[in-house]
Scaffold this active site. Sequence first.
Site: not given
Ligand SMILES: Cc1cc2nc3c(=O)[nH]c(=O)nc-3n(C[C@H](O)[C@H](O)[C@H](O)COP(=O)(O)O)c2cc1C
Length: 334
Positions: A101, A17, A203, A226
Amino acid sequence: MLRIGNIQIKQPYVMAPIAGYTDSPFRRMVTGSGAGLVYTELISADALVHKNKKTLMLMKYSPEEKPVTVQLLGKNAGILAEAAGMAMDAGADIVDLNLGCPAHNVVSNGAGAALLKKPELVREIAAAMRKALAIPFTIKARTGWDEDSKNILQIVDIANEQGVDAIAIHLRTRAMGFKKGIDMQSLIEAVRRSKVPVIGNGDITAPQDAKHMMAASGCAGVMVGRGALGAPWIFGMIIDYMQDRGFVLPSLPSIRETVLNHLHFMVEFYGETKGVKLFRKHLVHYSRGGPASPLLHARHSSDFRAKAVIIDKLEPLIKLINGYFDYLMEVDRV
Ligand SMILES: Cc1cc2nc3c(=O)[nH]c(=O)nc-3n(C[C@H](O)[C@H](O)[C@H](O)COP(=O)(O)O)c2cc1C
């Protein structure tokens, strides 16, 4: 194999999400590329029980996105349980509780990652939501509030005890924010401890990262955040790589097709002006590229972005996008 309650997830590669991004059009893009499961962005349980119009809109989806998880944010067990029931009635396949969050306005109010500091409240909330739901119920948590209070294993125990069907773990504490570097050891221990599937997150920006996380931890699935922005095709790449078929970055013509499809989905969902405006942030990601996109080193992109962010009609934007890709393909041939 990833099974969440009674739902068999076709591919154990999950779209995280992401508030402001993982709306219905984006979810259509990633399920089209092979993501096995998608989430809404976090939805305030309080706003939902007050039937806030914008909030209700966040739960809309089209059939090809299924199964869809509606993620709820809150801190009050009664309100979260009522909101969970509403999400179920609105057609959610799975309801998820946000325990991660890090935003100041959320944690200062006691929700999101702040709940990790109150495991007894997590137990109370999980029990109430479980009771309200006749569909699978999941949680998504960070590993803890900070390094000194890391308690993901305690949260895993509570989730198991309260009948939660799967646990996604973002492998950072709240204090770590989104800094590079993840805590694989916590995932290894959580997988060992949990009776229900654990999904690892953090990541993953290329297929090798997904394979490494699954091999290192034995987790039942991985969640990409991301790394899928501006690269919704990453799920197809991961599927190919996991099936030992290697993977290839998409070609420029296929990226153009993806971008235009996404834009059309946006306009279909939000209407022309709003859809075009909301698409700007996606265009920024598409044109910046990343490990899963060949546009990483594309020239001319900042110029393109500067022009794209002032357009609010569909036809001129399509023209600009076509011109940008024509240019890139021309450069590519040289
Ligand atoms: C801009 C942004 C918004 C996010 N919104 C949510 C959200 O609504 N709910 C949630 O559980 N995590 C949220 N996350 C966290 C992501 O779901 C994820 O756990 C986090 O980015 C780590 O994964 P990644 O390193 O692959 O980006 C958000 C992250 C970012 C950068």
